[in-house]
Design a protein around this motif. Structure first.
Motif, PDB file in Angstrom:
ATOM      1  N   LEU A  82       0.838  -1.204   0.000  1.00  0.00           N
ATOM      2  CA  LEU A  82       0.000   0.000   0.000  1.00  0.00           C
ATOM      3  C   LEU A  82       0.870   1.250   0.000  1.00  0.00           C
ATOM      4  O   LEU A  82       0.587   2.207  -0.721  1.00  0.00           O
ATOM      5  CB  LEU A  82      -0.926   0.023   1.219  1.00  0.00           C
ATOM      6  N   PHE A  83       1.926   1.225   0.790  1.00  0.00           N
ATOM      7  CA  PHE A  83       2.823   2.378   0.825  1.00  0.00           C
ATOM      8  C   PHE A  83       3.498   2.580  -0.529  1.00  0.00           C
ATOM      9  O   PHE A  83       3.522   3.691  -1.063  1.00  0.00           O
ATOM     10  CB  PHE A  83       3.877   2.241   1.924  1.00  0.00           C
ATOM     11  N   ASP A  84       4.038   1.504  -1.072  1.00  0.00           N
ATOM     12  CA  ASP A  84       4.762   1.592  -2.345  1.00  0.00           C
ATOM     13  C   ASP A  84       3.884   2.096  -3.489  1.00  0.00           C
ATOM     14  O   ASP A  84       4.362   2.773  -4.400  1.00  0.00           O
ATOM     15  CB  ASP A  84       5.368   0.233  -2.727  1.00  0.00           C
ATOM     16  N   TYR A  85       2.588   1.759  -3.451  1.00  0.00           N
ATOM     17  CA  TYR A  85       1.665   2.184  -4.498  1.00  0.00           C
ATOM     18  C   TYR A  85       0.997   3.522  -4.169  1.00  0.00           C
ATOM     19  O   TYR A  85       0.071   3.940  -4.861  1.00  0.00           O
ATOM     20  CB  TYR A  85       0.604   1.107  -4.742  1.00  0.00           C
ATOM     21  N   GLY A  86       1.450   4.183  -3.113  1.00  0.00           N
ATOM     22  CA  GLY A  86       0.899   5.483  -2.753  1.00  0.00           C
ATOM     23  C   GLY A  86      -0.510   5.422  -2.203  1.00  0.00           C
ATOM     24  O   GLY A  86      -1.265   6.392  -2.293  1.00  0.00           O
ATOM     25  N   ARG A  87      -0.878   4.293  -1.626  1.00  0.00           N
ATOM     26  CA  ARG A  87      -2.232   4.103  -1.106  1.00  0.00           C
ATOM     27  C   ARG A  87      -2.259   3.868   0.405  1.00  0.00           C
ATOM     28  O   ARG A  87      -3.246   3.359   0.929  1.00  0.00           O
ATOM     29  CB  ARG A  87      -2.906   2.917  -1.813  1.00  0.00           C
ATOM     30  N   ILE A  88      -1.223   4.251   1.109  1.00  0.00           N
ATOM     31  CA  ILE A  88      -1.183   4.010   2.545  1.00  0.00           C
ATOM     32  C   ILE A  88      -2.321   4.727   3.253  1.00  0.00           C
ATOM     33  O   ILE A  88      -2.834   4.248   4.263  1.00  0.00           O
ATOM     34  CB  ILE A  88       0.201   4.373   3.158  1.00  0.00           C
ATOM     35  N   SER A  89      -2.766   5.859   2.719  1.00  0.00           N
ATOM     36  CA  SER A  89      -3.881   6.577   3.340  1.00  0.00           C
ATOM     37  C   SER A  89      -5.184   5.780   3.269  1.00  0.00           C
ATOM     38  O   SER A  89      -6.125   6.038   4.016  1.00  0.00           O
ATOM     39  CB  SER A  89      -4.080   7.939   2.686  1.00  0.00           C
ATOM     40  N   ALA A  90      -5.249   4.794   2.389  1.00  0.00           N
ATOM     41  CA  ALA A  90      -6.443   3.966   2.244  1.00  0.00           C
ATOM     42  C   ALA A  90      -6.492   2.838   3.278  1.00  0.00           C
ATOM     43  O   ALA A  90      -7.501   2.141   3.371  1.00  0.00           O
ATOM     44  CB  ALA A  90      -6.498   3.358   0.846  1.00  0.00           C
ATOM     45  N   LEU A  91      -5.427   2.684   4.060  1.00  0.00           N
ATOM     46  CA  LEU A  91      -5.349   1.534   4.971  1.00  0.00           C
ATOM     47  C   LEU A  91      -6.570   1.384   5.879  1.00  0.00           C
ATOM     48  O   LEU A  91      -7.122   0.279   5.957  1.00  0.00           O
ATOM     49  CB  LEU A  91      -4.047   1.582   5.780  1.00  0.00           C
ATOM     50  N   PRO A  92      -7.047   2.420   6.569  1.00  0.00           N
ATOM     51  CA  PRO A  92      -8.235   2.225   7.412  1.00  0.00           C
ATOM     52  C   PRO A  92      -9.470   1.779   6.616  1.00  0.00           C
ATOM     53  O   PRO A  92     -10.248   0.944   7.083  1.00  0.00           O
ATOM     54  CB  PRO A  92      -8.463   3.602   8.037  1.00  0.00           C
ATOM     55  N   VAL A  93      -9.629   2.307   5.416  1.00  0.00           N
ATOM     56  CA  VAL A  93     -10.769   1.931   4.582  1.00  0.00           C
ATOM     57  C   VAL A  93     -10.613   0.493   4.082  1.00  0.00           C
ATOM     58  O   VAL A  93     -11.583  -0.261   4.009  1.00  0.00           O
ATOM     59  CB  VAL A  93     -10.931   2.916   3.407  1.00  0.00           C
ATOM     60  N   VAL A  94      -9.380   0.107   3.763  1.00  0.00           N
ATOM     61  CA  VAL A  94      -9.101  -1.263   3.327  1.00  0.00           C
ATOM     62  C   VAL A  94      -9.385  -2.236   4.471  1.00  0.00           C
ATOM     63  O   VAL A  94      -9.955  -3.307   4.250  1.00  0.00           O
ATOM     64  CB  VAL A  94      -7.646  -1.411   2.824  1.00  0.00           C
ATOM     65  N   ILE A  95      -9.005  -1.863   5.681  1.00  0.00           N
ATOM     66  CA  ILE A  95      -9.259  -2.728   6.839  1.00  0.00           C
ATOM     67  C   ILE A  95     -10.753  -2.951   7.015  1.00  0.00           C
ATOM     68  O   ILE A  95     -11.208  -4.085   7.213  1.00  0.00           O
ATOM     69  CB  ILE A  95      -8.611  -2.146   8.111  1.00  0.00           C
ATOM     70  N   ALA A  96     -11.536  -1.888   6.914  1.00  0.00           N
ATOM     71  CA  ALA A  96     -12.993  -2.018   7.028  1.00  0.00           C
ATOM     72  C   ALA A  96     -13.548  -2.905   5.912  1.00  0.00           C
ATOM     73  O   ALA A  96     -14.402  -3.768   6.154  1.00  0.00           O
ATOM     74  CB  ALA A  96     -13.643  -0.639   7.007  1.00  0.00           C
ATOM     75  N   ALA A  97     -13.054  -2.713   4.695  1.00  0.00           N
ATOM     76  CA  ALA A  97     -13.514  -3.529   3.557  1.00  0.00           C
ATOM     77  C   ALA A  97     -13.103  -4.990   3.735  1.00  0.00           C
ATOM     78  O   ALA A  97     -13.863  -5.902   3.393  1.00  0.00           O
ATOM     79  CB  ALA A  97     -12.948  -2.970   2.250  1.00  0.00           C
ATOM     80  N   PHE A  98     -11.911  -5.227   4.274  1.00  0.00           N
ATOM     81  CA  PHE A  98     -11.449  -6.590   4.530  1.00  0.00           C
ATOM     82  C   PHE A  98     -12.386  -7.267   5.537  1.00  0.00           C
ATOM     83  O   PHE A  98     -12.803  -8.414   5.336  1.00  0.00           O
ATOM     84  CB  PHE A  98     -10.012  -6.587   5.063  1.00  0.00           C
ATOM     85  N   ASN A  99     -12.728  -6.556   6.603  1.00  0.00           N
ATOM     86  CA  ASN A  99     -13.621  -7.125   7.612  1.00  0.00           C
ATOM     87  C   ASN A  99     -14.997  -7.444   7.022  1.00  0.00           C
ATOM     88  O   ASN A  99     -15.588  -8.477   7.347  1.00  0.00           O
ATOM     89  CB  ASN A  99     -13.747  -6.189   8.814  1.00  0.00           C
TER      90      ASN A  99
END
Length: 181
Positions: A82-99
């Protein structure tokens, strides 16, 4: 047009889920993500710090390691991706989507029933059964929100969909139809 975190989160979450299933590691990854989410909730500036160029590039790996300390290798690699692709800011949203993805795979669904008065346990059970049939799941975690402005009926919000059977909505549609003629 830039793609938002809300748009990419489900794709990243699905990819992580599939990788976790292949590694037979879903529960571990989910626990890792919960721990990361707790860290992020306690330090809201952490992701901003990673996105800005205030931190030296050489220090970024150690910050990411701090965030993922004790996490499974798959989780660590995913956060780094996520960091390498410039999407680290999406991490909280990704966590919610994963759940949500994990819950859906388990046949679970979170839903909110908005009614004019509080539902009885029997009404909650009946609505849960109907929502489960509508969405093809086995378990519905139903939350009742009371809003007297709906007048009567029920509005169901689940899976980014709204099923509105409230009296207020019906009256609004009737009024619009009468004014149109």
């Amino acid at each position: 047009m830039a793609v938002t975190n809300q748009q990419v989160a489900p794709k990243y979450a699905t990819a992580l889920y599939e990788a976790a299933v292949d590694a037979k590691n879903v529960a571990t990854v989910q626990a890792d993500l919960a721990a990361i989410n707790t860290i992020l909730a306690g330090n809201p500036q952490f992701l901003t710090l990673l996105q800005t160029h205030v931190v030296a590039e050489a220090d970024v790996p150690s910050l990411l390691d701090t965030l993922t300390t004790g996490a499974a290798e798959l989780t660590q690699r995913f956060v780094r991706l996520l960091f390498d692709y410039g999407r680290i800011s999406a991490l909280p949203v990704v966590i919610a989507a994963f759940n949500r993805t994990v819950a859906t795979a388990a046949g679970e669904l979170d839903a909110t029933a908005t009614t004019a008065v509080a539902l009885t346990p029997a009404q909650s059970a009946q609505i849960s059964t109907a929502v489960a049939a509508k969405f093809g799941v086995t378990t519905v975690n139903l939350t009742n929100a009371v809003d007297p402005s709906v007048i009567g009926g029920v509005r169901i919000a689940a899976n980014n969909r709204i099923i509105d059977g409230t009296v207020a909505t019906r009256l609004s549609k009737l009024r619009a139809a009468m004014l149109a003629n």
